[in-house]
Design a protein around this motif. Sequence first.
Motif, PDB file in Angstrom:
ATOM      1  N   ASP A 519      10.842   9.470  -7.058  1.00  0.00           N
ATOM      2  CA  ASP A 519      10.922   8.063  -7.403  1.00  0.00           C
ATOM      3  C   ASP A 519       9.499   7.536  -7.600  1.00  0.00           C
ATOM      4  OD1 ASP A 519      10.821   5.102  -6.721  1.00  0.00           O
ATOM      5  OD2 ASP A 519      12.992   5.416  -6.787  1.00  0.00           O
ATOM      6  N   ALA A 520       9.233   6.987  -8.779  1.00  0.00           N
ATOM      7  CA  ALA A 520       7.872   6.549  -9.100  1.00  0.00           C
ATOM      8  C   ALA A 520       7.364   5.501  -8.122  1.00  0.00           C
ATOM      9  CB  ALA A 520       7.826   6.010 -10.529  1.00  0.00           C
ATOM     10  N   LYS A 521       8.245   4.605  -7.682  1.00  0.00           N
ATOM     11  CA  LYS A 521       7.808   3.561  -6.754  1.00  0.00           C
ATOM     12  C   LYS A 521       7.441   4.161  -5.396  1.00  0.00           C
ATOM     13  CE  LYS A 521      10.313  -0.321  -8.818  1.00  0.00           C
ATOM     14  NZ  LYS A 521      11.318  -1.400  -8.593  1.00  0.00           N
ATOM     15  N   ILE A 522       8.239   5.133  -4.935  1.00  0.00           N
ATOM     16  CA  ILE A 522       7.944   5.781  -3.648  1.00  0.00           C
ATOM     17  C   ILE A 522       6.613   6.521  -3.735  1.00  0.00           C
ATOM     18  CG2 ILE A 522       8.662   7.580  -2.048  1.00  0.00           C
ATOM     19  CD1 ILE A 522      10.311   5.084  -1.775  1.00  0.00           C
ATOM     20  N   MET A 523       6.404   7.243  -4.816  1.00  0.00           N
ATOM     21  CA  MET A 523       5.167   8.005  -4.968  1.00  0.00           C
ATOM     22  C   MET A 523       3.965   7.067  -5.095  1.00  0.00           C
ATOM     23  SD  MET A 523       6.055  11.033  -4.533  1.00  0.00           S
ATOM     24  CE  MET A 523       4.435  11.724  -4.843  1.00  0.00           C
ATOM     25  N   GLU A 524       4.177   5.926  -5.738  1.00  0.00           N
ATOM     26  CA  GLU A 524       3.100   4.938  -5.832  1.00  0.00           C
ATOM     27  C   GLU A 524       2.750   4.406  -4.442  1.00  0.00           C
ATOM     28  OE1 GLU A 524       3.077   0.579  -7.574  1.00  0.00           O
ATOM     29  OE2 GLU A 524       2.930   2.040  -9.209  1.00  0.00           O
ATOM     30  N   GLN A 525       3.766   4.221  -3.599  1.00  0.00           N
ATOM     31  CA  GLN A 525       3.516   3.800  -2.215  1.00  0.00           C
ATOM     32  C   GLN A 525       2.674   4.840  -1.481  1.00  0.00           C
ATOM     33  OE1 GLN A 525       7.053   2.671   0.016  1.00  0.00           O
ATOM     34  NE2 GLN A 525       7.966   1.754  -1.824  1.00  0.00           N
ATOM     35  N   CYS A 526       2.965   6.119  -1.735  1.00  0.00           N
ATOM     36  CA  CYS A 526       2.176   7.193  -1.102  1.00  0.00           C
ATOM     37  C   CYS A 526       0.719   7.108  -1.546  1.00  0.00           C
ATOM     38  CB  CYS A 526       2.757   8.559  -1.475  1.00  0.00           C
ATOM     39  SG  CYS A 526       4.364   8.931  -0.742  1.00  0.00           S
ATOM     40  N   CYS A 527       0.504   6.895  -2.835  1.00  0.00           N
ATOM     41  CA  CYS A 527      -0.864   6.766  -3.346  1.00  0.00           C
ATOM     42  C   CYS A 527      -1.580   5.603  -2.667  1.00  0.00           C
ATOM     43  CB  CYS A 527      -0.845   6.553  -4.857  1.00  0.00           C
ATOM     44  SG  CYS A 527      -0.234   7.949  -5.825  1.00  0.00           S
ATOM     45  N   CYS A 528      -0.861   4.489  -2.538  1.00  0.00           N
ATOM     46  CA  CYS A 528      -1.450   3.305  -1.905  1.00  0.00           C
ATOM     47  C   CYS A 528      -1.805   3.580  -0.448  1.00  0.00           C
ATOM     48  CB  CYS A 528      -0.486   2.126  -1.990  1.00  0.00           C
ATOM     49  SG  CYS A 528      -0.250   1.481  -3.650  1.00  0.00           S
ATOM     50  N   MET A 529      -0.894   4.247   0.261  1.00  0.00           N
ATOM     51  CA  MET A 529      -1.133   4.525   1.673  1.00  0.00           C
ATOM     52  C   MET A 529      -2.368   5.389   1.863  1.00  0.00           C
ATOM     53  SD  MET A 529      -0.444   4.144   4.796  1.00  0.00           S
ATOM     54  CE  MET A 529       1.166   3.342   4.796  1.00  0.00           C
ATOM     55  N   VAL A 530      -2.539   6.383   1.005  1.00  0.00           N
ATOM     56  CA  VAL A 530      -3.727   7.240   1.106  1.00  0.00           C
ATOM     57  C   VAL A 530      -4.986   6.396   0.912  1.00  0.00           C
ATOM     58  CG1 VAL A 530      -5.003   9.127   0.027  1.00  0.00           C
ATOM     59  CG2 VAL A 530      -2.536   9.343   0.373  1.00  0.00           C
ATOM     60  N   GLU A 531      -5.016   5.571  -0.136  1.00  0.00           N
ATOM     61  CA  GLU A 531      -6.220   4.781  -0.406  1.00  0.00           C
ATOM     62  C   GLU A 531      -6.485   3.758   0.691  1.00  0.00           C
ATOM     63  OE1 GLU A 531      -7.669   4.501  -4.754  1.00  0.00           O
ATOM     64  OE2 GLU A 531      -5.700   3.542  -4.692  1.00  0.00           O
ATOM     65  N   GLU A 532      -5.422   3.142   1.207  1.00  0.00           N
ATOM     66  CA  GLU A 532      -5.602   2.156   2.273  1.00  0.00           C
ATOM     67  C   GLU A 532      -6.174   2.784   3.541  1.00  0.00           C
ATOM     68  OE1 GLU A 532      -1.750   0.499   2.724  1.00  0.00           O
ATOM     69  OE2 GLU A 532      -1.933  -0.887   1.025  1.00  0.00           O
ATOM     70  N   SER A 533      -5.993   4.097   3.688  1.00  0.00           N
ATOM     71  CA  SER A 533      -6.462   4.791   4.885  1.00  0.00           C
ATOM     72  C   SER A 533      -7.931   5.192   4.800  1.00  0.00           C
ATOM     73  CB  SER A 533      -5.607   6.043   5.125  1.00  0.00           C
ATOM     74  OG  SER A 533      -4.247   5.704   5.271  1.00  0.00           O
ATOM     75  N   PHE A 534      -8.521   5.095   3.601  1.00  0.00           N
ATOM     76  CA  PHE A 534      -9.920   5.463   3.441  1.00  0.00           C
ATOM     77  C   PHE A 534     -10.837   4.347   3.955  1.00  0.00           C
ATOM     78  CE2 PHE A 534      -8.754   8.382  -0.340  1.00  0.00           C
ATOM     79  CZ  PHE A 534      -8.495   9.429   0.533  1.00  0.00           C
ATOM     80  N   ASP A 535     -12.119   4.632   4.033  1.00  0.00           N
ATOM     81  CA  ASP A 535     -13.054   3.708   4.676  1.00  0.00           C
ATOM     82  C   ASP A 535     -13.484   2.565   3.750  1.00  0.00           C
ATOM     83  OD1 ASP A 535     -14.890   4.800   2.928  1.00  0.00           O
ATOM     84  OD2 ASP A 535     -15.943   5.973   4.439  1.00  0.00           O
ATOM     85  N   PHE A 536     -14.309   1.689   4.316  1.00  0.00           N
ATOM     86  CA  PHE A 536     -14.754   0.484   3.614  1.00  0.00           C
ATOM     87  C   PHE A 536     -15.530   0.823   2.344  1.00  0.00           C
ATOM     88  CE2 PHE A 536     -18.183  -2.575   2.813  1.00  0.00           C
ATOM     89  CZ  PHE A 536     -17.437  -3.725   2.565  1.00  0.00           C
ATOM     90  N   THR A 537     -16.366   1.855   2.407  1.00  0.00           N
ATOM     91  CA  THR A 537     -17.180   2.207   1.247  1.00  0.00           C
ATOM     92  C   THR A 537     -16.300   2.576   0.063  1.00  0.00           C
ATOM     93  OG1 THR A 537     -18.946   3.003   2.696  1.00  0.00           O
ATOM     94  CG2 THR A 537     -19.009   3.723   0.400  1.00  0.00           C
ATOM     95  N   TYR A 538     -15.300   3.408   0.328  1.00  0.00           N
ATOM     96  CA  TYR A 538     -14.390   3.796  -0.749  1.00  0.00           C
ATOM     97  C   TYR A 538     -13.690   2.563  -1.318  1.00  0.00           C
ATOM     98  CZ  TYR A 538     -10.418   5.741  -3.267  1.00  0.00           C
ATOM     99  OH  TYR A 538      -9.494   6.039  -4.243  1.00  0.00           O
ATOM    100  N   LYS A 539     -13.144   1.730  -0.421  1.00  0.00           N
ATOM    101  CA  LYS A 539     -12.371   0.565  -0.868  1.00  0.00           C
ATOM    102  C   LYS A 539     -13.229  -0.413  -1.675  1.00  0.00           C
ATOM    103  CE  LYS A 539      -9.160   0.753   3.045  1.00  0.00           C
ATOM    104  NZ  LYS A 539      -8.740   0.103   4.315  1.00  0.00           N
ATOM    105  N   SER A 540     -14.462  -0.613  -1.233  1.00  0.00           N
ATOM    106  CA  SER A 540     -15.323  -1.571  -1.947  1.00  0.00           C
ATOM    107  C   SER A 540     -15.681  -1.058  -3.340  1.00  0.00           C
ATOM    108  CB  SER A 540     -16.594  -1.851  -1.134  1.00  0.00           C
ATOM    109  OG  SER A 540     -17.359  -0.670  -0.968  1.00  0.00           O
ATOM    110  N   HIS A 541     -15.925   0.237  -3.466  1.00  0.00           N
ATOM    111  CA  HIS A 541     -16.250   0.794  -4.778  1.00  0.00           C
ATOM    112  C   HIS A 541     -15.019   0.885  -5.664  1.00  0.00           C
ATOM    113  CE1 HIS A 541     -20.069   1.754  -2.909  1.00  0.00           C
ATOM    114  NE2 HIS A 541     -20.541   2.023  -4.111  1.00  0.00           N
ATOM    115  N   ARG A 542     -13.888   1.090  -5.044  1.00  0.00           N
ATOM    116  CA  ARG A 542     -12.626   1.072  -5.806  1.00  0.00           C
ATOM    117  C   ARG A 542     -12.373  -0.345  -6.349  1.00  0.00           C
ATOM    118  NH1 ARG A 542      -8.138   0.920  -8.027  1.00  0.00           N
ATOM    119  NH2 ARG A 542      -6.224   1.820  -7.185  1.00  0.00           N
ATOM    120  N   LYS A 543     -12.583  -1.342  -5.509  1.00  0.00           N
ATOM    121  CA  LYS A 543     -12.386  -2.734  -5.912  1.00  0.00           C
ATOM    122  C   LYS A 543     -13.383  -3.135  -6.993  1.00  0.00           C
ATOM    123  CE  LYS A 543     -12.145  -7.442  -4.032  1.00  0.00           C
ATOM    124  NZ  LYS A 543     -12.251  -8.261  -2.787  1.00  0.00           N
ATOM    125  N   GLY A 544     -14.612  -2.646  -6.886  1.00  0.00           N
ATOM    126  CA  GLY A 544     -15.643  -2.999  -7.846  1.00  0.00           C
ATOM    127  C   GLY A 544     -15.571  -2.222  -9.144  1.00  0.00           C
ATOM    128  N   GLY A 545     -14.642  -1.268  -9.237  1.00  0.00           N
ATOM    129  CA  GLY A 545     -14.465  -0.528 -10.481  1.00  0.00           C
ATOM    130  C   GLY A 545     -15.299   0.722 -10.610  1.00  0.00           C
TER     131      GLY A 545
END
Length: 607
Positions: A519-545
């Motif tokens: 299910d694409a929505k379930i797999m998308e949730q998995c992708c989100c969970m992995v990224e949400e679990s990473f640290d601040f540096t990853y998240k800030s650079h992801r947000k900044g593009g």
Amino acid sequence: MWMMVLVFLSDIFFVLLTVPTIVMASEKEIKEIYENGMNILEDLTNNVQEIQEQLLEEILKRNAGTEYLSRFFPNGQADNQSFKTNVPIITYEDIQPYIDRIANGETSSILLAYRIIQFLLSTGTSGGQPKLIPMTAESFEKRMSDLLLSDLVTRKCFSGSDEGKSLYLYFIKPEMETPSGLKASFFTTFYFKTESFKNGLAKFCTSPIDTILCLDNKQSMFCQLLTGLLQRDEVVRFGSTFASVLARTIKFLEDYWRELCSNIRTGYLSDWIIDPGCKNAMSLILTRPNRELANSIQQICEDKSWEGIIVKLWPKIKYIHCIITGSMSQYVSLLEFYGGGIPLVSPIYNSSESSFGINLKPLSKPFDVSYTFLPNTAYFEFLPVSKDGEGKAQETWTDDEPVDLANVKLGRYYEVVVTTLAGLYRYTVGDVLKVTGFYNKSPQFQFVERRNVVLSIDVDKTTEEDLSKAIMKAKLILEPLGIMLTTYSSYADTSLTPGRYVLFWELKMKGSNDLPKLDAKIMEQCCCMVEESFDFTYKSHRKGGAISALEVRVVKHGTFDELMDFYVSKGVSVAQYKPPSCLKSEEAVMILNSGMVGKFFSPKTMF
């Protein structure tokens, strides 16, 4: 004094290991063996500082005059403090020129006083090309003493485990010969050819020695499983060196159980088994048709769900025995599923460079396993590693001086450094550990990660531990749906700008080998969970593009077996295969891509 004691203990261990003591001993003798082993363990762990300092003195006494070490003692004063002050902390690249010279024919005395009997090969799957690590007769005996102590501790936890046999899946690779005439092989290959193994542990195994020494992994696996099934009522232990081998074994069983049953039913070995050793060994075991046994195995394997298949096929098994820490932790849920609740025992922590410690609590949950370091195997130092507010080990060392084994601090992270009798001096192994407690005066360590095994696109640094924890959280989304993540790997895809993290997942339904309906929505949730679990540096650079949305590529069943086959074809031993958490090989990425059946992304504007 302590060096004399250590030599005496080593002699005792070596004698015990070469005799089938446990199985052939009386109850009284077994009790004495256990008591002697536990007394030795108490002595070792109560005298950590003394043993360590005496061991370092002995190493310097022997080796200070070698070409390598003498450079650091210009005045000839090679005491322990001078060693810590003058001898630099090194990596393999620093010592490699000396090892290469020995491999090419120069005397081993340029590096160590005692004769090298063999080079050990590192696995090479996590760091590139295999390394050549010197081994002496003495360093081999020390490894054996640790193995025996670990075995005694484990057996003490499981009543009746002395009365049956072990179905251990073991494999070897061809040895290499260096220009000097010295051979180089994986430790398992060397060990399985020794008299210590043939006259000791091999006598307790269901697998005949010739099936273990077969160089064709497929023929070896088939014959070892066949002998294990023929003796299914005697098997009380199931295992191998690493969890990855057992995962491969289950897959092989899924593919070949019908043929195995046919062999048992007819009493004839499959024609494609042509290895002379295997054929001869099996002719002594597969001596007659056994329709009743074949029907029993067939009935079990025909069940739609293979949950608990190990205990169903071998009902007397007490525990599963293999390394399940570090990169092997990804197989825990798989072995728990197939094991049906059988305890997973991760017995020992060692590497090509040295033996380190043993698990004194075999019944620990897999993610709680710690190893008690034994002070008689090598001289240990620890480089403090900084950690952030969440307790995560960082990329850089602190400015603190290395500390010795007796002075590490509870809760701190360290990278382990070894000095051995076999020619490694202040050598960084590359493992980051966390101090979790003490047994007497000996520290207990939890394996955290391999240093420098990271994903990185920009200034982000995602470690092996970070990745493992993130994926473990994402798995929780799939488990209620009956979907199992059997194994994974990753790489940093920088072919596009900005780059992204790519995860390869092999998924299956709990009740079968069928690929789940994704299910694409379930797999998308998995992708989100992995990224949400990473640290601040990853998240800030992801947000900044600076980093693109994380991608999960799902591969078909068996794709990771092809990855293992690739590394085996490059010289890695099946018995010592460690699945790479982060891929560095373009060929390896291509293999996984070839098995891709679906890909999913996090939302582009997630943060």
